[in-house]
Motif scaffolding. Structure first.
Motif, PDB file in Angstrom:
ATOM      1  N   THR A 116    -130.397 -22.505  15.091  1.00 59.71           N
ATOM      2  CA  THR A 116    -131.616 -22.673  15.879  1.00 59.71           C
ATOM      3  C   THR A 116    -131.245 -23.553  17.074  1.00 59.71           C
ATOM      4  O   THR A 116    -130.110 -24.001  17.205  1.00 59.71           O
ATOM      5  CB  THR A 116    -132.744 -23.350  15.067  1.00 59.71           C
ATOM      6  N   ALA A 117    -132.221 -23.843  17.886  1.00 57.37           N
ATOM      7  CA  ALA A 117    -131.981 -24.718  19.032  1.00 57.37           C
ATOM      8  C   ALA A 117    -131.582 -26.125  18.594  1.00 57.37           C
ATOM      9  O   ALA A 117    -130.901 -26.835  19.337  1.00 57.37           O
ATOM     10  CB  ALA A 117    -133.226 -24.773  19.921  1.00 57.37           C
ATOM     11  N   THR A 118    -131.976 -26.517  17.373  1.00 58.06           N
ATOM     12  CA  THR A 118    -131.732 -27.901  16.928  1.00 58.06           C
ATOM     13  C   THR A 118    -130.820 -28.025  15.713  1.00 58.06           C
ATOM     14  O   THR A 118    -130.452 -29.138  15.352  1.00 58.06           O
ATOM     15  CB  THR A 118    -133.075 -28.595  16.601  1.00 58.06           C
ATOM     16  N   THR A 119    -130.482 -26.898  15.063  1.00 56.49           N
ATOM     17  CA  THR A 119    -129.680 -26.967  13.836  1.00 56.49           C
ATOM     18  C   THR A 119    -128.615 -25.878  13.800  1.00 56.49           C
ATOM     19  O   THR A 119    -128.714 -24.868  14.496  1.00 56.49           O
ATOM     20  CB  THR A 119    -130.557 -26.781  12.576  1.00 56.49           C
ATOM     21  N   VAL A 120    -127.618 -26.116  12.951  1.00 62.27           N
ATOM     22  CA  VAL A 120    -126.611 -25.112  12.617  1.00 62.27           C
ATOM     23  C   VAL A 120    -126.451 -25.146  11.099  1.00 62.27           C
ATOM     24  O   VAL A 120    -126.363 -26.222  10.503  1.00 62.27           O
ATOM     25  CB  VAL A 120    -125.245 -25.406  13.285  1.00 62.27           C
ATOM     26  N   ALA A 121    -126.420 -23.970  10.474  1.00 61.92           N
ATOM     27  CA  ALA A 121    -126.220 -23.865   9.023  1.00 61.92           C
ATOM     28  C   ALA A 121    -124.973 -23.027   8.784  1.00 61.92           C
ATOM     29  O   ALA A 121    -124.823 -21.948   9.346  1.00 61.92           O
ATOM     30  CB  ALA A 121    -127.432 -23.221   8.366  1.00 61.92           C
ATOM     31  N   PHE A 122    -124.075 -23.556   7.940  1.00 64.67           N
ATOM     32  CA  PHE A 122    -122.814 -22.867   7.683  1.00 64.67           C
ATOM     33  C   PHE A 122    -122.370 -23.098   6.246  1.00 64.67           C
ATOM     34  O   PHE A 122    -122.792 -24.053   5.593  1.00 64.67           O
ATOM     35  CB  PHE A 122    -121.728 -23.311   8.673  1.00 64.67           C
ATOM     36  N   ARG A 123    -121.525 -22.214   5.746  1.00 62.67           N
ATOM     37  CA  ARG A 123    -121.042 -22.296   4.368  1.00 62.67           C
ATOM     38  C   ARG A 123    -120.098 -23.477   4.186  1.00 62.67           C
ATOM     39  O   ARG A 123    -119.253 -23.734   5.042  1.00 62.67           O
ATOM     40  CB  ARG A 123    -120.353 -21.002   3.968  1.00 62.67           C
ATOM     41  N   ASP A 124    -120.264 -24.172   3.070  1.00 64.81           N
ATOM     42  CA  ASP A 124    -119.378 -25.286   2.717  1.00 64.81           C
ATOM     43  C   ASP A 124    -118.005 -24.721   2.383  1.00 64.81           C
ATOM     44  O   ASP A 124    -117.905 -23.690   1.710  1.00 64.81           O
ATOM     45  CB  ASP A 124    -119.960 -26.052   1.525  1.00 64.81           C
ATOM     46  N   ILE A 125    -116.934 -25.392   2.816  1.00 64.59           N
ATOM     47  CA  ILE A 125    -115.581 -24.891   2.544  1.00 64.59           C
ATOM     48  C   ILE A 125    -115.124 -25.195   1.119  1.00 64.59           C
ATOM     49  O   ILE A 125    -114.133 -24.635   0.670  1.00 64.59           O
ATOM     50  CB  ILE A 125    -114.544 -25.417   3.560  1.00 64.59           C
ATOM     51  N   ALA A 126    -115.842 -26.064   0.412  1.00 63.58           N
ATOM     52  CA  ALA A 126    -115.525 -26.379  -0.986  1.00 63.58           C
ATOM     53  C   ALA A 126    -116.825 -26.279  -1.793  1.00 63.58           C
ATOM     54  O   ALA A 126    -117.373 -27.290  -2.226  1.00 63.58           O
ATOM     55  CB  ALA A 126    -114.910 -27.761  -1.109  1.00 63.58           C
ATOM     56  N   PRO A 127    -117.342 -25.062  -1.996  1.00 63.62           N
ATOM     57  CA  PRO A 127    -118.668 -24.905  -2.608  1.00 63.62           C
ATOM     58  C   PRO A 127    -118.745 -25.432  -4.038  1.00 63.62           C
ATOM     59  O   PRO A 127    -117.817 -25.282  -4.818  1.00 63.62           O
ATOM     60  CB  PRO A 127    -118.909 -23.400  -2.558  1.00 63.62           C
TER      61      PRO A 127
END
Length: 118
Positions: A27-38
């Motif tokens: 979004t304009a204010t956030t980024v969501a991404f996968r954790d590299i060590a789930p």
């Protein structure tokens, strides 16, 4: 300075596109991404684009950005289809809690029974 990108911050570099990440939402204010060590089948980090070292400083310094992170955590859960069974949103604050990147971020965890997860 709080709110400003930090040259040595891993998550600021992800926001700037300098370090790759598996982004699932932006979004304009956030980024969501996968954790590299789930720690669960679904483990996504939701970060504000502004830099604050932890959730408490984010909430005090930019309440709107803090609300955006929480709202996006719910959107991630819906997108990942974990909202029906249940999910966790976790903020680690300080080294003693396990925080290793000192840029405020929410962990969205789900995809399995989390009732016995510590």
């Amino acid at each position: 300075m709080a709110g400003e990108p930090q040259a040595d911050c891993l998550f600021c570099k992800i926001v700037a596109g300098e370090i790759p990440a598996t982004v699932v939402r932006e979004t304009a204010t956030t980024v969501a991404f996968r954790d590299i060590a789930p720690k669960a089948p679904t483990h996504v980090l939701v970060i504000p684009r502004v830099h604050y070292p932890d959730a408490a400083s984010l909430a005090a310094g930019d309440p709107g950005a803090a609300a955006d992170v929480l709202r996006e955590a719910g959107e991630v859960a819906a997108q990942e289809k974990i909202d029906g069974h249940g999910y966790r949103v976790v903020f680690n604050t300080g080294a003693g809690s396990g925080q290793t990147v000192f840029h405020a971020h929410a962990h969205v965890l789900g995809g399995r029974d989390l009732t016995h997860m510590g």
